[in-house]
Design a protein around this motif. Sequence first.
Motif, PDB file in Angstrom:
ATOM      1  N   PRO A   1       0.815  -1.226   0.000  1.00 44.84           N
ATOM      2  CA  PRO A   1       0.000   0.000   0.000  1.00 44.84           C
ATOM      3  C   PRO A   1       0.846   1.273   0.000  1.00 44.84           C
ATOM      4  O   PRO A   1       0.849   2.043   0.965  1.00 44.84           O
ATOM      5  CB  PRO A   1      -0.824  -0.130   1.283  1.00 44.84           C
ATOM      6  N   GLY A   2       1.558   1.486  -1.096  1.00 43.54           N
ATOM      7  CA  GLY A   2       2.395   2.668  -1.221  1.00 43.54           C
ATOM      8  C   GLY A   2       1.903   3.600  -2.306  1.00 43.54           C
ATOM      9  O   GLY A   2       0.850   3.399  -2.919  1.00 43.54           O
ATOM     10  N   GLY A   3       2.696   4.626  -2.583  1.00 40.61           N
ATOM     11  CA  GLY A   3       2.299   5.626  -3.566  1.00 40.61           C
ATOM     12  C   GLY A   3       2.249   5.094  -4.976  1.00 40.61           C
ATOM     13  O   GLY A   3       1.343   5.425  -5.744  1.00 40.61           O
ATOM     14  N   LYS A   4       3.216   4.244  -5.351  1.00 36.08           N
ATOM     15  CA  LYS A   4       3.254   3.726  -6.717  1.00 36.08           C
ATOM     16  C   LYS A   4       2.055   2.833  -7.006  1.00 36.08           C
ATOM     17  O   LYS A   4       1.398   2.967  -8.052  1.00 36.08           O
ATOM     18  CB  LYS A   4       4.553   2.950  -6.939  1.00 36.08           C
ATOM     19  N   SER A   5       1.752   1.907  -6.085  1.00 36.23           N
ATOM     20  CA  SER A   5       0.606   1.019  -6.292  1.00 36.23           C
ATOM     21  C   SER A   5      -0.700   1.798  -6.260  1.00 36.23           C
ATOM     22  O   SER A   5      -1.640   1.487  -6.992  1.00 36.23           O
ATOM     23  CB  SER A   5       0.587  -0.078  -5.228  1.00 36.23           C
ATOM     24  N   ALA A   6      -0.775   2.858  -5.427  1.00 35.96           N
ATOM     25  CA  ALA A   6      -1.978   3.693  -5.397  1.00 35.96           C
ATOM     26  C   ALA A   6      -2.151   4.452  -6.707  1.00 35.96           C
ATOM     27  O   ALA A   6      -3.273   4.628  -7.195  1.00 35.96           O
ATOM     28  CB  ALA A   6      -1.914   4.665  -4.223  1.00 35.96           C
ATOM     29  N   ALA A   7      -1.037   4.884  -7.303  1.00 36.98           N
ATOM     30  CA  ALA A   7      -1.119   5.621  -8.573  1.00 36.98           C
ATOM     31  C   ALA A   7      -1.629   4.730  -9.695  1.00 36.98           C
ATOM     32  O   ALA A   7      -2.502   5.131 -10.474  1.00 36.98           O
ATOM     33  CB  ALA A   7       0.251   6.190  -8.930  1.00 36.98           C
ATOM     34  N   THR A   8      -1.107   3.492  -9.775  1.00 35.34           N
ATOM     35  CA  THR A   8      -1.577   2.588 -10.828  1.00 35.34           C
ATOM     36  C   THR A   8      -3.035   2.195 -10.600  1.00 35.34           C
ATOM     37  O   THR A   8      -3.801   2.055 -11.557  1.00 35.34           O
ATOM     38  CB  THR A   8      -0.697   1.333 -10.882  1.00 35.34           C
ATOM     39  N   LEU A   9      -3.442   2.040  -9.325  1.00 32.21           N
ATOM     40  CA  LEU A   9      -4.843   1.763  -9.033  1.00 32.21           C
ATOM     41  C   LEU A   9      -5.718   2.938  -9.457  1.00 32.21           C
ATOM     42  O   LEU A   9      -6.798   2.753 -10.040  1.00 32.21           O
ATOM     43  CB  LEU A   9      -5.023   1.466  -7.544  1.00 32.21           C
ATOM     44  N   GLY A  10      -5.268   4.154  -9.190  1.00 34.86           N
ATOM     45  CA  GLY A  10      -6.039   5.328  -9.588  1.00 34.86           C
ATOM     46  C   GLY A  10      -6.177   5.447 -11.092  1.00 34.86           C
ATOM     47  O   GLY A  10      -7.244   5.804 -11.602  1.00 34.86           O
ATOM     48  N   LEU A  11      -5.113   5.132 -11.824  1.00 33.01           N
ATOM     49  CA  LEU A  11      -5.190   5.182 -13.288  1.00 33.01           C
ATOM     50  C   LEU A  11      -6.174   4.144 -13.817  1.00 33.01           C
ATOM     51  O   LEU A  11      -6.970   4.434 -14.721  1.00 33.01           O
ATOM     52  CB  LEU A  11      -3.800   4.950 -13.883  1.00 33.01           C
TER      53      LEU A  11
ATOM     54  N   LEU B   1     -10.423  -5.263   2.850  1.00 33.28           N
ATOM     55  CA  LEU B   1     -10.718  -5.814   4.173  1.00 33.28           C
ATOM     56  C   LEU B   1     -10.652  -7.332   4.164  1.00 33.28           C
ATOM     57  O   LEU B   1     -10.215  -7.958   5.136  1.00 33.28           O
ATOM     58  CB  LEU B   1     -12.110  -5.345   4.615  1.00 33.28           C
ATOM     59  N   ILE B   2     -11.059  -7.938   3.052  1.00 34.78           N
ATOM     60  CA  ILE B   2     -11.027  -9.396   2.959  1.00 34.78           C
ATOM     61  C   ILE B   2      -9.614  -9.898   2.670  1.00 34.78           C
ATOM     62  O   ILE B   2      -9.143 -10.849   3.291  1.00 34.78           O
ATOM     63  CB  ILE B   2     -11.996  -9.877   1.861  1.00 34.78           C
ATOM     64  N   TRP B   3      -8.926  -9.250   1.727  1.00 36.29           N
ATOM     65  CA  TRP B   3      -7.635  -9.775   1.270  1.00 36.29           C
ATOM     66  C   TRP B   3      -6.515  -9.477   2.262  1.00 36.29           C
ATOM     67  O   TRP B   3      -5.730 -10.355   2.597  1.00 36.29           O
ATOM     68  CB  TRP B   3      -7.303  -9.185  -0.100  1.00 36.29           C
ATOM     69  N   ARG B   4      -6.445  -8.255   2.721  1.00 38.26           N
ATOM     70  CA  ARG B   4      -5.404  -7.908   3.686  1.00 38.26           C
ATOM     71  C   ARG B   4      -5.873  -6.719   4.521  1.00 38.26           C
ATOM     72  O   ARG B   4      -5.656  -5.564   4.150  1.00 38.26           O
ATOM     73  CB  ARG B   4      -4.096  -7.576   2.991  1.00 38.26           C
ATOM     74  N   PRO B   5      -6.532  -6.951   5.637  1.00 37.21           N
ATOM     75  CA  PRO B   5      -7.096  -5.863   6.426  1.00 37.21           C
ATOM     76  C   PRO B   5      -6.071  -4.824   6.861  1.00 37.21           C
ATOM     77  O   PRO B   5      -6.397  -3.640   6.976  1.00 37.21           O
ATOM     78  CB  PRO B   5      -7.708  -6.582   7.636  1.00 37.21           C
ATOM     79  N   ALA B   6      -4.820  -5.243   7.086  1.00 38.43           N
ATOM     80  CA  ALA B   6      -3.805  -4.307   7.562  1.00 38.43           C
ATOM     81  C   ALA B   6      -3.519  -3.199   6.558  1.00 38.43           C
ATOM     82  O   ALA B   6      -3.037  -2.120   6.933  1.00 38.43           O
ATOM     83  CB  ALA B   6      -2.512  -5.060   7.885  1.00 38.43           C
ATOM     84  N   SER B   7      -3.814  -3.424   5.288  1.00 34.69           N
ATOM     85  CA  SER B   7      -3.534  -2.399   4.279  1.00 34.69           C
ATOM     86  C   SER B   7      -4.366  -1.144   4.494  1.00 34.69           C
ATOM     87  O   SER B   7      -3.952  -0.047   4.113  1.00 34.69           O
ATOM     88  CB  SER B   7      -3.798  -2.960   2.881  1.00 34.69           C
ATOM     89  N   LEU B   8      -5.534  -1.295   5.112  1.00 32.74           N
ATOM     90  CA  LEU B   8      -6.396  -0.137   5.333  1.00 32.74           C
ATOM     91  C   LEU B   8      -5.838   0.814   6.380  1.00 32.74           C
ATOM     92  O   LEU B   8      -6.362   1.920   6.541  1.00 32.74           O
ATOM     93  CB  LEU B   8      -7.794  -0.601   5.750  1.00 32.74           C
ATOM     94  N   ARG B   9      -4.803   0.399   7.090  1.00 30.52           N
ATOM     95  CA  ARG B   9      -4.146   1.340   8.007  1.00 30.52           C
ATOM     96  C   ARG B   9      -3.480   2.478   7.247  1.00 30.52           C
ATOM     97  O   ARG B   9      -3.220   3.529   7.805  1.00 30.52           O
ATOM     98  CB  ARG B   9      -3.115   0.590   8.862  1.00 30.52           C
ATOM     99  N   ARG B  10      -3.180   2.237   5.969  1.00 32.86           N
ATOM    100  CA  ARG B  10      -2.630   3.295   5.112  1.00 32.86           C
ATOM    101  C   ARG B  10      -3.719   3.770   4.149  1.00 32.86           C
ATOM    102  O   ARG B  10      -3.531   3.836   2.937  1.00 32.86           O
ATOM    103  CB  ARG B  10      -1.411   2.781   4.359  1.00 32.86           C
ATOM    104  N   TRP B  11      -4.841   4.110   4.738  1.00 30.76           N
ATOM    105  CA  TRP B  11      -6.014   4.485   3.953  1.00 30.76           C
ATOM    106  C   TRP B  11      -5.777   5.734   3.115  1.00 30.76           C
ATOM    107  O   TRP B  11      -6.433   5.928   2.087  1.00 30.76           O
ATOM    108  CB  TRP B  11      -7.205   4.708   4.886  1.00 30.76           C
ATOM    109  N   TRP B  12      -4.865   6.589   3.538  1.00 31.35           N
ATOM    110  CA  TRP B  12      -4.660   7.825   2.791  1.00 31.35           C
ATOM    111  C   TRP B  12      -4.090   7.575   1.392  1.00 31.35           C
ATOM    112  O   TRP B  12      -4.327   8.352   0.479  1.00 31.35           O
ATOM    113  CB  TRP B  12      -3.760   8.765   3.583  1.00 31.35           C
ATOM    114  N   THR B  13      -3.326   6.473   1.243  1.00 35.33           N
ATOM    115  CA  THR B  13      -2.834   6.175  -0.112  1.00 35.33           C
ATOM    116  C   THR B  13      -3.980   5.735  -1.021  1.00 35.33           C
ATOM    117  O   THR B  13      -3.990   6.042  -2.220  1.00 35.33           O
ATOM    118  CB  THR B  13      -1.758   5.077  -0.060  1.00 35.33           C
ATOM    119  N   LEU B  14      -4.962   5.015  -0.436  1.00 40.23           N
ATOM    120  CA  LEU B  14      -6.151   4.672  -1.220  1.00 40.23           C
ATOM    121  C   LEU B  14      -6.939   5.934  -1.574  1.00 40.23           C
ATOM    122  O   LEU B  14      -7.478   6.052  -2.683  1.00 40.23           O
ATOM    123  CB  LEU B  14      -7.025   3.691  -0.440  1.00 40.23           C
TER     124      LEU B  14
END
Length: 731
Positions: free
Chosen positions: A155-165, A189-202
């Motif tokens: 859950p970083g900036g690069k993966s968030a950018a490709t998801l946004g595109l 939430l199903i695949w990896r709940p801990a990723s939502l701790r970095r919700w701002w990147t989403l």
Amino acid sequence: MERVEVILGILAIVALFVATRLYNLGLLPLTGSEATAISWGLQAQHARDWSDWLVAVREGAQPLHSWLLVPVLGLPLDRVQAARLLSVSSGAVTLVLVYLLTRRLFGRAQALAAALLFVCTPLTLVHDRFAFSSALLGAAALLVLWRTLNWCEQPGGKSAATLGLALGAALLTSLHALSLLLVIPGAALIWRPASLRRWWTLANAYMLAGLLFSVVYTDPFAGADEGAQSSGRTAPKLATGSSVEWMTSTWALGKASRTYLTEPFFVLLGGGLAAAGSIGLQRVLRKLAEQGRGHGRGTASRAPAWPPERSSRTHTLGNGVGHTNGRGTTETVAAAKWRGLGVCSLWAAGSAIGMLAGESAPASADLVFVAVAAFPVAGLGLSWLAASPIRLLEIVTGLAGRARPAASWRTQGATAGTVLGLCLGPAAVWDWSLLTNPTTVAWHADSQLGSDRARYIEGQQSGYGLPDLAEHLREAAAHRPIVVFTEDIAGMPRDGLRALLSDTPMLELAVSPQGVPVAARLAQRLGNSYRAASTGAMLFYLVSDSRGGATERTFRDKNPGVRAVKSVVKPGGASRLVLYEIPWQPPGNDRWLNPVPRFGDRIALRGYALTATTYRAEGTVEITLYWEAEATPAASFTVFTHIVTDDPGQKIGQLDQLPLGGGRTTTTWRPREIITDTYAVQIDPNAPPGAYRLIVGMYRFETLARLPVSLGSDPLRDSSYELAEIILTSS
């Protein structure tokens, strides 16, 4: 599976995909939706400004599909087949994503099974062979799912950018993708709940998608009632929608799924999704509850494996690295599969809700948006059933966990062949009918979704027989200029003719509002059609209606003397295309200029109409000018019409104004567009009788500098063109 087996399987699936998508690609008739999409792509291809790129938005659709049509329409192919290549390419992208996603979630064997189902399913085959946006939307939706899983694990900036595109591309394809905004956090939430701790990147990904989506608001019509952004339901409408409406739409889509997925596959897919979704979500919620109670212990309770697994290997997700859950510990293969089932089930359910939430009734083409996320689940179920009859027996009899004999490769092969035959046999029959004779296909018909047989083959929006009529018109245009009119309604036949005949030499396409006689339309002296008609072009009108239908009767009543020259009856006999020839006598006061005077390097005066040449003092000279822009002028020019003597500067009448009184400045003229510009020049009441010259020209208002005027290669004096001699009498 061995690497060689996987490679051979992939090559076989790719070959099957290419064969089924490209064989007889032009056999299916052109549909109204395809024709409209192609006409949007052609307008963008010849764009005058940014508004031409957003024509789809003004018509209530999203623009990405028409944008991607621009390069493929430039290929040296038939336009319809070229446009359908975009859907084939989208289907190829979806095939790759289905394989990669299924391999990531469930394994190689399951990925091959899912890819094979995708290639053979009638639903995907049909919409990969039509130039609809549904194939592109399916690819975009699956790409969003792929990038969502990537963001969950990193859950970083690069993966968030490709998801946004990816999400922005889906939103620019269809507003159905708005449902993904709610599904993505649930999948995380199903695949990896801990990723939502970095919700701002989403949140950053959502902002990037919103930025891409906002391109539609650069068009002034985007926010209007008839614009694209009003086509989806608002939140209050979603909340107040009747349960009956939701249930009937859901039932209709279920019946369409049964038709286009075939019954064995529908049972496999629907049953697997329902069971996996309900059980998988329960397991995930229970797991989260156990994590909450046992937070800080550093251990996790272990759920029983399904399907029964003997191995304690960690799930590699296709990259050789064990999958780590939200607490930093490693999951078993079975636990990761349960999470994958939950993600796919949630994705398919969320997509279905988003489709049903649309303002317009869902169509069978919308099922692609839902089905793409279900193929990994179907691949898992198919590969599991085909793996071993012993395993199937264990599940049925409840003997899982006991020792079982090893099944031979012959037994496994026979079982796999039987399962594949049961699931894919009906689909193969359906597919072969589509590839060889679409009129014999058992198309879906429903009161809620409408009849696909009517939509694609027999109805008024079907272009069955239109290529024959288009070829007849091309042959006529090879000998004499022609103008072809249609009713000004999107779809067939208006957009069908645009798709097939745009840019044909000596052929002009024109529209006439419903119920307006063609003669009355021509009397308005608008555009290239009037210029061609007044210079002797043959006039035709194409009608799409049932035999003796209301549209055809109205046309014949409003246009007496028309003659039917060619007709094509569509399969079933319920509808037909009829080409009529229209008699018309051009007015005698129009004059078309040859050679053509040119003003500057971009504007030509094609002709003019003068009501009379003899006037009395205090009279008014009414003149109509027919301008044509060979390229859009870079500046705004004022037109002057003067009645002058031979002495320089001596005028007895003058009118200077912007074209159409300022309604169409020269900077808005499109290439090859005829501008009909009318002027009324008042004659000086004190002017003496005699002969005068009527001249016309253009100048920049800011500098009063006139545009140079030339006739051929010869420049004209005073930067003006003399139209006619005006005789002024004393009585």
